[in-house]
Design a protein around this motif. Sequence first.
Motif, PDB file in Angstrom:
ATOM      1  N   TRP A  20     -13.651   1.194  -5.206  1.00 24.65           N
ATOM      2  CA  TRP A  20     -14.513   1.006  -6.372  1.00 24.65           C
ATOM      3  C   TRP A  20     -13.720   1.237  -7.658  1.00 24.65           C
ATOM      4  CZ3 TRP A  20     -19.003  -1.113  -7.523  1.00 24.65           C
ATOM      5  CH2 TRP A  20     -19.547  -0.860  -8.784  1.00 24.65           C
ATOM      6  N   GLU A  21     -12.906   2.290  -7.685  1.00 22.25           N
ATOM      7  CA  GLU A  21     -12.114   2.594  -8.878  1.00 22.25           C
ATOM      8  C   GLU A  21     -11.143   1.467  -9.202  1.00 22.25           C
ATOM      9  OE1 GLU A  21     -10.477   6.426  -7.848  1.00 22.25           O
ATOM     10  OE2 GLU A  21     -12.374   7.442  -8.276  1.00 22.25           O
ATOM     11  N   LYS A  22     -10.490   0.906  -8.187  1.00 26.14           N
ATOM     12  CA  LYS A  22      -9.583  -0.225  -8.429  1.00 26.14           C
ATOM     13  C   LYS A  22     -10.348  -1.421  -8.977  1.00 26.14           C
ATOM     14  CE  LYS A  22      -5.601   0.500  -5.461  1.00 26.14           C
ATOM     15  NZ  LYS A  22      -4.636   0.541  -6.548  1.00 26.14           N
ATOM     16  N   LEU A  23     -11.505  -1.698  -8.405  1.00 28.35           N
ATOM     17  CA  LEU A  23     -12.327  -2.815  -8.875  1.00 28.35           C
ATOM     18  C   LEU A  23     -12.781  -2.591 -10.310  1.00 28.35           C
ATOM     19  CD1 LEU A  23     -14.379  -3.273  -5.612  1.00 28.35           C
ATOM     20  CD2 LEU A  23     -12.871  -5.021  -6.618  1.00 28.35           C
ATOM     21  N   GLU A  24     -13.060  -1.354 -10.638  1.00 30.29           N
ATOM     22  CA  GLU A  24     -13.522  -0.991 -11.977  1.00 30.29           C
ATOM     23  C   GLU A  24     -12.401  -1.080 -13.008  1.00 30.29           C
ATOM     24  OE1 GLU A  24     -16.592   2.447 -13.254  1.00 30.29           O
ATOM     25  OE2 GLU A  24     -14.795   3.144 -12.215  1.00 30.29           O
TER      26      GLU A  24
ATOM     27  N   LEU B 224      -7.613   2.394   1.483  1.00 29.14           N
ATOM     28  CA  LEU B 224      -8.342   3.022   0.383  1.00 29.14           C
ATOM     29  C   LEU B 224      -9.657   3.571   0.905  1.00 29.14           C
ATOM     30  CD1 LEU B 224      -8.080   0.142  -2.272  1.00 29.14           C
ATOM     31  CD2 LEU B 224      -6.636   2.180  -2.137  1.00 29.14           C
ATOM     32  N   SER B 225     -10.093   4.676   0.358  1.00 36.11           N
ATOM     33  CA  SER B 225     -11.457   5.121   0.618  1.00 36.11           C
ATOM     34  C   SER B 225     -12.386   4.159  -0.130  1.00 36.11           C
ATOM     35  CB  SER B 225     -11.657   6.544   0.114  1.00 36.11           C
ATOM     36  OG  SER B 225     -11.670   6.558  -1.308  1.00 36.11           O
ATOM     37  N   PRO B 226     -13.659   4.119   0.218  1.00 36.52           N
ATOM     38  CA  PRO B 226     -14.570   3.279  -0.564  1.00 36.52           C
ATOM     39  C   PRO B 226     -14.574   3.647  -2.048  1.00 36.52           C
ATOM     40  CG  PRO B 226     -15.589   3.877   1.513  1.00 36.52           C
ATOM     41  CD  PRO B 226     -14.319   4.677   1.413  1.00 36.52           C
ATOM     42  N   THR B 227     -14.475   4.931  -2.358  1.00 39.22           N
ATOM     43  CA  THR B 227     -14.453   5.363  -3.760  1.00 39.22           C
ATOM     44  C   THR B 227     -13.191   4.869  -4.465  1.00 39.22           C
ATOM     45  OG1 THR B 227     -15.729   7.325  -3.157  1.00 39.22           O
ATOM     46  CG2 THR B 227     -14.604   7.366  -5.283  1.00 39.22           C
ATOM     47  N   GLN B 228     -12.054   4.941  -3.802  1.00 42.87           N
ATOM     48  CA  GLN B 228     -10.809   4.422  -4.394  1.00 42.87           C
ATOM     49  C   GLN B 228     -10.903   2.909  -4.593  1.00 42.87           C
ATOM     50  OE1 GLN B 228      -8.301   6.002  -1.264  1.00 42.87           O
ATOM     51  NE2 GLN B 228      -7.281   7.383  -2.717  1.00 42.87           N
TER      52      GLN B 228
ATOM     53  N   VAL C 112      -6.288  -7.248  -3.816  1.00 41.88           N
ATOM     54  CA  VAL C 112      -7.361  -7.759  -2.968  1.00 41.88           C
ATOM     55  C   VAL C 112      -7.755  -6.659  -1.987  1.00 41.88           C
ATOM     56  CG1 VAL C 112      -8.112  -9.630  -1.477  1.00 41.88           C
ATOM     57  CG2 VAL C 112      -6.366 -10.062  -3.205  1.00 41.88           C
ATOM     58  N   ILE C 113      -9.020  -6.309  -2.029  1.00 43.17           N
ATOM     59  CA  ILE C 113      -9.541  -5.201  -1.239  1.00 43.17           C
ATOM     60  C   ILE C 113     -10.458  -5.783  -0.168  1.00 43.17           C
ATOM     61  CG2 ILE C 113     -10.913  -3.095  -1.354  1.00 43.17           C
ATOM     62  CD1 ILE C 113     -10.028  -3.054  -4.421  1.00 43.17           C
TER      63      ILE C 113
END
Length: 137
Positions: free
Chosen positions: A13-17, A7-11, A80-81
């Motif tokens: 963040w989106e999953k976490l969100e 995942l990119s860092p942005t992706q 889990v990221i």
Amino acid sequence: MTYAGDLSPTQAWEKLEQNPKAKLVDCRTRAEWSFVGVPDLEILGKKPLFIEWNTFPHGTPNEGFVAELRDAGVADDDEVIFLCRSGHRSIGAAEAATADGVAKAYNVVDGFEGPLDEFDHRGSKGWRALDLPWRQS
């Protein structure tokens, strides 16, 4: 690939969100957490899990990594990221979690600080460079 994917860092963040069961595991060393900074998930009502993949100061593999992951509450059905400095150690962490039954273990490409640039410095890519929430610890 022996884990769910990159995942990119942005992706990440989106999953976490979007997913209440998504967890971020910062698998850098204690020194990196202390001196470089850490992701800040407070706005999401979450906290990162801090589990070293390699121990500081020796850099030896953390033989208890998977046990610490489970002790921290990671379940097989969680997303889990894994995040490290540049996206390399976190691959090993994602592979170990997958081998232990975590079906959705991801690696964050470019990690927290990104790869070395032409001047042997980090920081032009990764979580911090994208201005995702972080704090100095």
